[in-house]
Design an enzyme around this catalytic site. Structure first.
Site, PDB file in Angstrom:
ATOM      1  N   LYS A   1      31.545  31.934  28.629  1.00 53.36           N
ATOM      2  CA  LYS A   1      32.872  31.817  29.228  1.00 53.36           C
ATOM      3  C   LYS A   1      33.341  30.374  29.241  1.00 53.36           C
ATOM      4  O   LYS A   1      32.575  29.457  29.514  1.00 53.36           O
ATOM      5  CB  LYS A   1      32.869  32.376  30.652  1.00 53.36           C
ATOM      6  CG  LYS A   1      32.878  33.896  30.694  1.00 53.36           C
ATOM      7  CD  LYS A   1      33.086  34.402  32.098  1.00 53.36           C
ATOM      8  CE  LYS A   1      33.221  35.919  32.132  1.00 53.36           C
ATOM      9  NZ  LYS A   1      33.459  36.424  33.486  1.00 53.36           N
TER      10      LYS A   1
ATOM     11  N   GLN B   1      38.476  48.536  44.068  1.00 55.31           N
ATOM     12  CA  GLN B   1      39.554  47.717  43.515  1.00 55.31           C
ATOM     13  C   GLN B   1      40.797  48.553  43.228  1.00 55.31           C
ATOM     14  O   GLN B   1      41.925  48.089  43.428  1.00 55.31           O
ATOM     15  CB  GLN B   1      39.109  47.003  42.233  1.00 55.31           C
ATOM     16  CG  GLN B   1      40.215  46.075  41.701  1.00 55.31           C
ATOM     17  CD  GLN B   1      39.795  45.228  40.529  1.00 55.31           C
ATOM     18  OE1 GLN B   1      38.654  44.790  40.450  1.00 55.31           O
ATOM     19  NE2 GLN B   1      40.708  44.993  39.591  1.00 55.31           N
TER      20      GLN B   1
ATOM     21  N   ARG C   1      24.554  42.232  39.957  1.00 58.33           N
ATOM     22  CA  ARG C   1      24.804  41.028  40.755  1.00 58.33           C
ATOM     23  C   ARG C   1      23.874  40.972  41.963  1.00 58.33           C
ATOM     24  O   ARG C   1      23.460  42.006  42.498  1.00 58.33           O
ATOM     25  CB  ARG C   1      26.244  41.020  41.271  1.00 58.33           C
ATOM     26  CG  ARG C   1      27.284  40.664  40.225  1.00 58.33           C
ATOM     27  CD  ARG C   1      28.639  40.590  40.896  1.00 58.33           C
ATOM     28  NE  ARG C   1      29.723  40.328  39.975  1.00 58.33           N
ATOM     29  CZ  ARG C   1      30.123  39.124  39.606  1.00 58.33           C
ATOM     30  NH1 ARG C   1      29.506  38.057  40.100  1.00 58.33           N
ATOM     31  NH2 ARG C   1      31.129  38.954  38.774  1.00 58.33           N
TER      32      ARG C   1
ATOM     33  N   ASP D   1      38.972  41.433  31.169  1.00 55.76           N
ATOM     34  CA  ASP D   1      37.809  42.240  31.561  1.00 55.76           C
ATOM     35  C   ASP D   1      38.137  43.163  32.736  1.00 55.76           C
ATOM     36  O   ASP D   1      37.326  44.023  33.097  1.00 55.76           O
ATOM     37  CB  ASP D   1      36.621  41.340  31.913  1.00 55.76           C
ATOM     38  CG  ASP D   1      36.910  40.376  33.045  1.00 55.76           C
ATOM     39  OD1 ASP D   1      38.107  40.129  33.326  1.00 55.76           O
ATOM     40  OD2 ASP D   1      35.957  39.858  33.646  1.00 55.76           O
TER      41      ASP D   1
ATOM     42  N   LYS E   1      29.068  42.445  32.946  1.00 58.89           N
ATOM     43  CA  LYS E   1      27.923  41.691  33.434  1.00 58.89           C
ATOM     44  C   LYS E   1      26.656  42.334  32.878  1.00 58.89           C
ATOM     45  O   LYS E   1      26.487  43.563  32.918  1.00 58.89           O
ATOM     46  CB  LYS E   1      27.865  41.703  34.974  1.00 58.89           C
ATOM     47  CG  LYS E   1      29.072  41.050  35.634  1.00 58.89           C
ATOM     48  CD  LYS E   1      29.096  39.570  35.354  1.00 58.89           C
ATOM     49  CE  LYS E   1      30.231  38.870  36.085  1.00 58.89           C
ATOM     50  NZ  LYS E   1      31.558  39.294  35.659  1.00 58.89           N
TER      51      LYS E   1
ATOM     52  N   HIS F   1      39.058  30.796  36.514  1.00 54.99           N
ATOM     53  CA  HIS F   1      40.093  31.365  37.378  1.00 54.99           C
ATOM     54  C   HIS F   1      41.479  30.783  37.108  1.00 54.99           C
ATOM     55  O   HIS F   1      42.484  31.306  37.593  1.00 54.99           O
ATOM     56  CB  HIS F   1      39.759  31.099  38.856  1.00 54.99           C
ATOM     57  CG  HIS F   1      38.535  31.804  39.340  1.00 54.99           C
ATOM     58  ND1 HIS F   1      37.408  31.137  39.789  1.00 54.99           N
ATOM     59  CD2 HIS F   1      38.244  33.125  39.438  1.00 54.99           C
ATOM     60  CE1 HIS F   1      36.497  32.017  40.156  1.00 54.99           C
ATOM     61  NE2 HIS F   1      36.981  33.223  39.950  1.00 54.99           N
TER      62      HIS F   1
ATOM     63  N   THR G   1      32.539  34.906  44.968  1.00 57.04           N
ATOM     64  CA  THR G   1      31.162  34.928  44.442  1.00 57.04           C
ATOM     65  C   THR G   1      30.520  33.548  44.494  1.00 57.04           C
ATOM     66  O   THR G   1      29.373  33.381  44.085  1.00 57.04           O
ATOM     67  CB  THR G   1      31.152  35.443  42.991  1.00 57.04           C
ATOM     68  OG1 THR G   1      32.040  34.637  42.205  1.00 57.04           O
ATOM     69  CG2 THR G   1      31.622  36.887  42.927  1.00 57.04           C
TER      70      THR G   1
ATOM     71  N   LYS H   1      32.159  26.864  31.220  1.00 56.86           N
ATOM     72  CA  LYS H   1      30.719  26.800  31.508  1.00 56.86           C
ATOM     73  C   LYS H   1      30.062  25.998  30.393  1.00 56.86           C
ATOM     74  O   LYS H   1      29.942  26.453  29.267  1.00 56.86           O
ATOM     75  CB  LYS H   1      30.121  28.200  31.595  1.00 56.86           C
ATOM     76  CG  LYS H   1      30.628  28.989  32.792  1.00 56.86           C
ATOM     77  CD  LYS H   1      29.952  30.341  32.873  1.00 56.86           C
ATOM     78  CE  LYS H   1      30.480  31.154  34.053  1.00 56.86           C
ATOM     79  NZ  LYS H   1      30.075  30.597  35.338  1.00 56.86           N
ATOM     80  N   THR H   2      29.656  24.770  30.702  1.00 56.44           N
ATOM     81  CA  THR H   2      29.045  23.906  29.720  1.00 56.44           C
ATOM     82  C   THR H   2      27.543  24.132  29.705  1.00 56.44           C
ATOM     83  O   THR H   2      27.009  24.915  30.487  1.00 56.44           O
ATOM     84  CB  THR H   2      29.322  22.424  30.037  1.00 56.44           C
ATOM     85  OG1 THR H   2      28.665  22.090  31.267  1.00 56.44           O
ATOM     86  CG2 THR H   2      30.817  22.184  30.203  1.00 56.44           C
TER      87      THR H   2
ATOM     88  N   HIS I   1      36.502  28.302  39.822  1.00 61.04           N
ATOM     89  CA  HIS I   1      36.107  27.510  38.657  1.00 61.04           C
ATOM     90  C   HIS I   1      37.162  27.642  37.559  1.00 61.04           C
ATOM     91  O   HIS I   1      38.186  28.305  37.736  1.00 61.04           O
ATOM     92  CB  HIS I   1      34.715  27.922  38.155  1.00 61.04           C
ATOM     93  CG  HIS I   1      34.586  29.391  37.856  1.00 61.04           C
ATOM     94  ND1 HIS I   1      35.162  29.990  36.749  1.00 61.04           N
ATOM     95  CD2 HIS I   1      33.954  30.385  38.519  1.00 61.04           C
ATOM     96  CE1 HIS I   1      34.890  31.274  36.735  1.00 61.04           C
ATOM     97  NE2 HIS I   1      34.154  31.548  37.808  1.00 61.04           N
TER      98      HIS I   1
END
Length: 425
Positions: free
Chosen positions: A235, A179, A89, A200, A85, A51, A43, A238-239, A48
């Protein structure tokens, strides 16, 4: 039943959120090494911080003798996972996904052993089997095994459906089928019996277990790891300013290191268990000690060093240590040219100059001071240094000797405020 080995290690580290039939899985693992997988959709052009836990779990399994498979979702990445989400997306084109896939593939080599004779890791792409499958075959052979009722009741789908102003498209609704089939395909072709993922992904994983049994009568297993969130519910990683990426070009190793130094004090103990390979018994000793600021800082440094070394390597960690030592303990002369590249990306204020100017005017130009008179007072009070040397001359003008590696000059105001000049030719 007493559980030992990898499952015990994961359990005492708090890394098991949900697991299917742990006793049966343990018996299977105890007989001989297994093959497991975890999927990652491309994505973005980099992995990041979110992961990291599943990747490190694959590494933990490999260290215990099991064979890990990285599955990159070249096909599922074109559909988009709706799991928790809020909105649909944005669909990316095939060429973009291919480029992102190639970039993130390289990052996995930092974490897993791809040259082991016994249990070498491998990377696969689900685009390779979905691309050759036609729609009718997919609907007849795979789609018929799914119940719409069950799919609608999955939390990730239900959440979107009840929000009438958002909803969910058929495209994202079908993600669960793709999936799930991945698990069945990998079971048949690579003898995969375990899928791991973030919490999730529980609904997708259990669907994969069901279809694997329906298609091949094979019993497989699922395990999820906890999703870590910040105090505001976002999450982890993520700042307010940006995402903490694993690509050093997007988040410098220095920024990455500093992120761990600045984590919440309450998280130090758990993060040592989640993100490092330090023995849990040693980590428990840490917890038993009376916490004070000095002890917390010490263990934050241990955490930061361990995870930075894993993600960016020992050379990058050594560079960060040199930067910290040079900036805060006055060893500017020990900085290497590569260190300055790291400093440029670290968030330290940067000014690009082409021509030499006076120090006094530079302080105003770079907004270190508000006026020439304030600049004068700063210099007179010995508050300004260039490359570690205090400047006392009011009308000081930068010269070639101030340019380290002919490109960089470090300015310090007071004890802790650093500024970098990059001299552009």
């Amino acid at each position: 039943m007493k559980i030992n080995g990898i499952l015990k290690d994961l359990k005492i580290r708090g890394l098991i959120s949900q697991i299917t039939n742990i006793n049966s899985l343990y018996i299977k693992i105890n007989k001989k090494p297994i093959t497991l997988y975890c999927g990652f959709d491309p994505t973005s052009d980099s992995l990041h911080l979110g992961h990291l836990i599943p990747i490190l779990c694959l590494r933990r399994f490999q260290l215990f003798g099991h064979k890990p498979i990285i599955l990159i979702g070249g096909a599922t990445g074109m559909i988009g996972d709706p799991s928790f989400k809020i909105n649909e997306r944005i669909l990316n084109d095939k060429d973009t996904i291919y480029l992102w896939t190639e970039k993130i593939k390289k990052q996995f080599f930092n974490f897993l052993d791809f040259e082991s004779k016994k249990n070498s890791a491998i990377i696969l792409n689900n685009y390779n089997w979905f691309n050759s499958m036609n729609l009718l075959s997919f609907l007849r052979n795979i789609g018929k095994n799914f119940s719409i009722n069950k799919m609608i009741n999955k939390e990730s789908v239900k959440t979107r459906i009840i929000k009438n102003n958002i909803g969910i498209s058929f495209t994202e609704f079908s993600y669960n089928l793709l999936q799930s089939y991945d698990f069945a395909y990998l079971n048949k072709m690579y003898n995969v019996c375990l899928q791991i993922g973030g919490s999730d992904q529980w609904g997708n994983i259990t669907s994969g277990i069901d279809i694997t049994y329906k298609l091949f009568k094979n019993k497989v297993f699922g395990l999820t790891v906890p999703l870590i969130t910040n105090k505001n519910g976002t999450k982890f990683g993520k700042t307010e300013k940006n995402t903490i990426w694993l690509d050093p070009k997007k988040t410098s190793p220095y920024e990455f290191y500093q992120f761990w130094i600045n984590i919440n004090d309450d998280d130090v103990y758990n993060f040592l268990k989640f993100f490092t390979f330090i023995d849990v018994l040693d980590i428990n000793i840490i917890r038993e000690k009376n916490y004070n600021l000095n002890i917390l800082l010490k263990y934050k440094k241990i955490l930061a060093e361990e995870i930075t070394k894993i993600v960016h390597g020992k050379k990058s960690l050594n560079s960060i240590k040199r930067i910290i030592k040079s900036l805060f303990y006055g060893s500017i002369e020990k900085l290497k040219e590569k260190d300055f590249i790291n400093i440029m990306k670290s968030g330290i204020p940067l000014t690009i100059l082409k021509k030499s100017i006076s120090l006094k005017r530079f302080l105003v130009f770079s907004k270190i001071s508000k006026s020439l008179s304030i600049s004068k007072r700063l210099i007179e009070s010995y508050a300004i240094s260039i490359n570690g040397k205090i400047i006392t001359k009011i009308e000081y003008i930068f010269n070639d000797k101030d340019r380290l590696y002919n490109k960089y000059t470090l300015i310090k105001k007071g004890k802790k405020n650093y500024f970098l000049i990059y001299w552009k030719k």
